[in-house]
Design a protein around this motif. Structure first.
Motif, PDB file in Angstrom:
ATOM      1  N   THR A 226     -28.737 -34.603 -31.869  1.00 22.24           N
ATOM      2  CA  THR A 226     -29.666 -35.147 -32.855  1.00 22.24           C
ATOM      3  C   THR A 226     -28.919 -36.044 -33.840  1.00 22.24           C
ATOM      4  O   THR A 226     -29.416 -37.101 -34.229  1.00 22.24           O
ATOM      5  CB  THR A 226     -30.373 -34.012 -33.616  1.00 22.24           C
ATOM      6  N   ALA A 227     -27.725 -35.630 -34.230  1.00 24.77           N
ATOM      7  CA  ALA A 227     -26.936 -36.432 -35.163  1.00 24.77           C
ATOM      8  C   ALA A 227     -26.605 -37.802 -34.569  1.00 24.77           C
ATOM      9  O   ALA A 227     -26.680 -38.825 -35.265  1.00 24.77           O
ATOM     10  CB  ALA A 227     -25.667 -35.690 -35.567  1.00 24.77           C
ATOM     11  N   ALA A 228     -26.255 -37.845 -33.293  1.00 25.81           N
ATOM     12  CA  ALA A 228     -25.962 -39.129 -32.637  1.00 25.81           C
ATOM     13  C   ALA A 228     -27.205 -40.012 -32.628  1.00 25.81           C
ATOM     14  O   ALA A 228     -27.121 -41.222 -32.869  1.00 25.81           O
ATOM     15  CB  ALA A 228     -25.456 -38.892 -31.219  1.00 25.81           C
ATOM     16  N   TRP A 229     -28.338 -39.430 -32.368  1.00 25.89           N
ATOM     17  CA  TRP A 229     -29.603 -40.162 -32.376  1.00 25.89           C
ATOM     18  C   TRP A 229     -29.895 -40.710 -33.774  1.00 25.89           C
ATOM     19  O   TRP A 229     -30.264 -41.874 -33.928  1.00 25.89           O
ATOM     20  CB  TRP A 229     -30.713 -39.236 -31.882  1.00 25.89           C
ATOM     21  N   LEU A 230     -29.714 -39.871 -34.802  1.00 27.99           N
ATOM     22  CA  LEU A 230     -29.945 -40.317 -36.179  1.00 27.99           C
ATOM     23  C   LEU A 230     -29.013 -41.471 -36.551  1.00 27.99           C
ATOM     24  O   LEU A 230     -29.434 -42.418 -37.218  1.00 27.99           O
ATOM     25  CB  LEU A 230     -29.745 -39.165 -37.157  1.00 27.99           C
ATOM     26  N   ARG A 231     -27.756 -41.369 -36.131  1.00 28.77           N
ATOM     27  CA  ARG A 231     -26.803 -42.447 -36.417  1.00 28.77           C
ATOM     28  C   ARG A 231     -27.315 -43.770 -35.856  1.00 28.77           C
ATOM     29  O   ARG A 231     -27.310 -44.794 -36.536  1.00 28.77           O
ATOM     30  CB  ARG A 231     -25.431 -42.136 -35.842  1.00 28.77           C
ATOM     31  N   ALA A 232     -27.749 -43.733 -34.615  1.00 28.76           N
ATOM     32  CA  ALA A 232     -28.177 -44.961 -33.950  1.00 28.76           C
ATOM     33  C   ALA A 232     -29.537 -45.461 -34.442  1.00 28.76           C
ATOM     34  O   ALA A 232     -29.715 -46.661 -34.668  1.00 28.76           O
ATOM     35  CB  ALA A 232     -28.230 -44.734 -32.440  1.00 28.76           C
ATOM     36  N   GLN A 233     -30.470 -44.563 -34.601  1.00 36.60           N
ATOM     37  CA  GLN A 233     -31.829 -44.968 -34.926  1.00 36.60           C
ATOM     38  C   GLN A 233     -32.059 -45.223 -36.409  1.00 36.60           C
ATOM     39  O   GLN A 233     -32.935 -46.011 -36.774  1.00 36.60           O
ATOM     40  CB  GLN A 233     -32.824 -43.905 -34.436  1.00 36.60           C
ATOM     41  N   CYS A 234     -31.314 -44.540 -37.266  1.00 30.81           N
ATOM     42  CA  CYS A 234     -31.529 -44.642 -38.718  1.00 30.81           C
ATOM     43  C   CYS A 234     -30.357 -45.283 -39.441  1.00 30.81           C
ATOM     44  O   CYS A 234     -30.341 -45.322 -40.675  1.00 30.81           O
ATOM     45  CB  CYS A 234     -31.810 -43.259 -39.300  1.00 30.81           C
ATOM     46  N   ASN A 235     -29.366 -45.739 -38.669  1.00 37.05           N
ATOM     47  CA  ASN A 235     -28.199 -46.412 -39.240  1.00 37.05           C
ATOM     48  C   ASN A 235     -27.487 -45.540 -40.280  1.00 37.05           C
ATOM     49  O   ASN A 235     -27.112 -46.012 -41.351  1.00 37.05           O
ATOM     50  CB  ASN A 235     -28.604 -47.760 -39.840  1.00 37.05           C
ATOM     51  N   LEU A 236     -27.315 -44.262 -39.957  1.00 40.42           N
ATOM     52  CA  LEU A 236     -26.619 -43.343 -40.847  1.00 40.42           C
ATOM     53  C   LEU A 236     -25.145 -43.273 -40.474  1.00 40.42           C
ATOM     54  O   LEU A 236     -24.773 -43.513 -39.323  1.00 40.42           O
ATOM     55  CB  LEU A 236     -27.210 -41.940 -40.738  1.00 40.42           C
ATOM     56  N   THR A 237     -24.334 -42.907 -41.425  1.00 46.72           N
ATOM     57  CA  THR A 237     -22.931 -42.636 -41.117  1.00 46.72           C
ATOM     58  C   THR A 237     -22.878 -41.324 -40.332  1.00 46.72           C
ATOM     59  O   THR A 237     -23.809 -40.509 -40.408  1.00 46.72           O
ATOM     60  CB  THR A 237     -22.092 -42.490 -42.395  1.00 46.72           C
ATOM     61  N   PRO A 238     -21.806 -41.092 -39.591  1.00 45.46           N
ATOM     62  CA  PRO A 238     -21.695 -39.814 -38.883  1.00 45.46           C
ATOM     63  C   PRO A 238     -21.815 -38.616 -39.827  1.00 45.46           C
ATOM     64  O   PRO A 238     -22.481 -37.635 -39.499  1.00 45.46           O
ATOM     65  CB  PRO A 238     -20.305 -39.880 -38.238  1.00 45.46           C
ATOM     66  N   GLU A 239     -21.210 -38.721 -40.994  1.00 42.97           N
ATOM     67  CA  GLU A 239     -21.258 -37.613 -41.953  1.00 42.97           C
ATOM     68  C   GLU A 239     -22.677 -37.373 -42.458  1.00 42.97           C
ATOM     69  O   GLU A 239     -23.127 -36.230 -42.551  1.00 42.97           O
ATOM     70  CB  GLU A 239     -20.328 -37.891 -43.141  1.00 42.97           C
ATOM     71  N   SER A 240     -23.395 -38.436 -42.768  1.00 41.78           N
ATOM     72  CA  SER A 240     -24.774 -38.293 -43.252  1.00 41.78           C
ATOM     73  C   SER A 240     -25.686 -37.729 -42.170  1.00 41.78           C
ATOM     74  O   SER A 240     -26.557 -36.909 -42.450  1.00 41.78           O
ATOM     75  CB  SER A 240     -25.328 -39.644 -43.719  1.00 41.78           C
ATOM     76  N   ALA A 241     -25.483 -38.169 -40.947  1.00 44.05           N
ATOM     77  CA  ALA A 241     -26.306 -37.673 -39.848  1.00 44.05           C
ATOM     78  C   ALA A 241     -26.080 -36.177 -39.625  1.00 44.05           C
ATOM     79  O   ALA A 241     -27.028 -35.405 -39.500  1.00 44.05           O
ATOM     80  CB  ALA A 241     -25.995 -38.447 -38.565  1.00 44.05           C
ATOM     81  N   ARG A 242     -24.815 -35.769 -39.608  1.00 40.77           N
ATOM     82  CA  ARG A 242     -24.509 -34.343 -39.430  1.00 40.77           C
ATOM     83  C   ARG A 242     -25.045 -33.516 -40.590  1.00 40.77           C
ATOM     84  O   ARG A 242     -25.618 -32.443 -40.384  1.00 40.77           O
ATOM     85  CB  ARG A 242     -23.008 -34.135 -39.268  1.00 40.77           C
ATOM     86  N   ALA A 243     -24.894 -34.023 -41.803  1.00 42.57           N
ATOM     87  CA  ALA A 243     -25.393 -33.305 -42.977  1.00 42.57           C
ATOM     88  C   ALA A 243     -26.906 -33.171 -42.926  1.00 42.57           C
ATOM     89  O   ALA A 243     -27.464 -32.115 -43.268  1.00 42.57           O
ATOM     90  CB  ALA A 243     -24.969 -34.012 -44.255  1.00 42.57           C
ATOM     91  N   SER A 244     -27.591 -34.201 -42.475  1.00 37.33           N
ATOM     92  CA  SER A 244     -29.051 -34.143 -42.374  1.00 37.33           C
ATOM     93  C   SER A 244     -29.478 -33.081 -41.371  1.00 37.33           C
ATOM     94  O   SER A 244     -30.429 -32.326 -41.620  1.00 37.33           O
ATOM     95  CB  SER A 244     -29.614 -35.501 -41.965  1.00 37.33           C
ATOM     96  N   VAL A 245     -28.793 -33.010 -40.247  1.00 38.28           N
ATOM     97  CA  VAL A 245     -29.128 -32.003 -39.233  1.00 38.28           C
ATOM     98  C   VAL A 245     -28.853 -30.596 -39.770  1.00 38.28           C
ATOM     99  O   VAL A 245     -29.674 -29.693 -39.607  1.00 38.28           O
ATOM    100  CB  VAL A 245     -28.365 -32.259 -37.914  1.00 38.28           C
ATOM    101  N   ARG A 246     -27.712 -30.421 -40.430  1.00 34.86           N
ATOM    102  CA  ARG A 246     -27.394 -29.100 -41.009  1.00 34.86           C
ATOM    103  C   ARG A 246     -28.442 -28.674 -42.028  1.00 34.86           C
ATOM    104  O   ARG A 246     -28.919 -27.543 -42.007  1.00 34.86           O
ATOM    105  CB  ARG A 246     -26.010 -29.119 -41.667  1.00 34.86           C
ATOM    106  N   LEU A 247     -28.803 -29.587 -42.916  1.00 35.60           N
ATOM    107  CA  LEU A 247     -29.817 -29.269 -43.925  1.00 35.60           C
ATOM    108  C   LEU A 247     -31.169 -29.012 -43.282  1.00 35.60           C
ATOM    109  O   LEU A 247     -31.902 -28.123 -43.711  1.00 35.60           O
ATOM    110  CB  LEU A 247     -29.926 -30.407 -44.940  1.00 35.60           C
ATOM    111  N   ALA A 248     -31.518 -29.790 -42.269  1.00 37.31           N
ATOM    112  CA  ALA A 248     -32.799 -29.579 -41.596  1.00 37.31           C
ATOM    113  C   ALA A 248     -32.845 -28.214 -40.927  1.00 37.31           C
ATOM    114  O   ALA A 248     -33.887 -27.539 -40.970  1.00 37.31           O
ATOM    115  CB  ALA A 248     -33.027 -30.691 -40.553  1.00 37.31           C
ATOM    116  N   ARG A 249     -31.739 -27.812 -40.323  1.00 34.17           N
ATOM    117  CA  ARG A 249     -31.697 -26.468 -39.723  1.00 34.17           C
ATOM    118  C   ARG A 249     -31.854 -25.396 -40.787  1.00 34.17           C
ATOM    119  O   ARG A 249     -32.609 -24.441 -40.600  1.00 34.17           O
ATOM    120  CB  ARG A 249     -30.385 -26.273 -38.973  1.00 34.17           C
TER     121      ARG A 249
END
Length: 72
Positions: free
Chosen positions: A41-64
Motif C-alpha cells: 500500500t505504501a508503494a502505491w501511495l508513493r506512486a499515486q499520491c506523490n508521497l515520500t517513502p516516509e510519508s507513505a509508510r507513516a500514513s499506512v501505519r496510522l491508518a492501521r
C-alpha cells in the motif's frame, strides 16, 4: 486572518486527515493496489499520491492504528 480562522482551519484539517486515514485503511484492506502491480500500500501511495517513502509508510501505519481504534 483572525485567530478564530486558524482554529476553524485546524479543525477542517483534522476532519480531512481522519477521512484520509479511513480511505488509506480501506484501500489497504481492499488490496486493489496489487492489481496495479504494487507490492505494498505504501508503494502505491508513493506512486499515486506523490508521497515520500516516509510519508507513505507513516500514513499506512496510522491508518492501521486508526482501524484498530475504530473497532474499539
Amino acid at each position: 486572518m483572525c485567530a478564530a480562522d486558524v482554529v476553524r482551519l485546524r479543525r477542517v484539517i483534522e476532519r480531512l486527515e481522519c477521512a484520509w486515514l479511513a480511505s488509506v485503511r480501506d484501500a489497504e484492506r481492499s488490496g486493489e493496489w496489487q492489481a496495479d502491480g504494487f507490492v505494498s500500500t505504501a508503494a502505491w501511495l508513493r506512486a499515486q499520491c506523490n508521497l515520500t517513502p516516509e510519508s507513505a509508510r507513516a500514513s499506512v501505519r496510522l491508518a492501521r492504528a486508526f482501524g484498530v481504534a475504530a473497532r474499539h
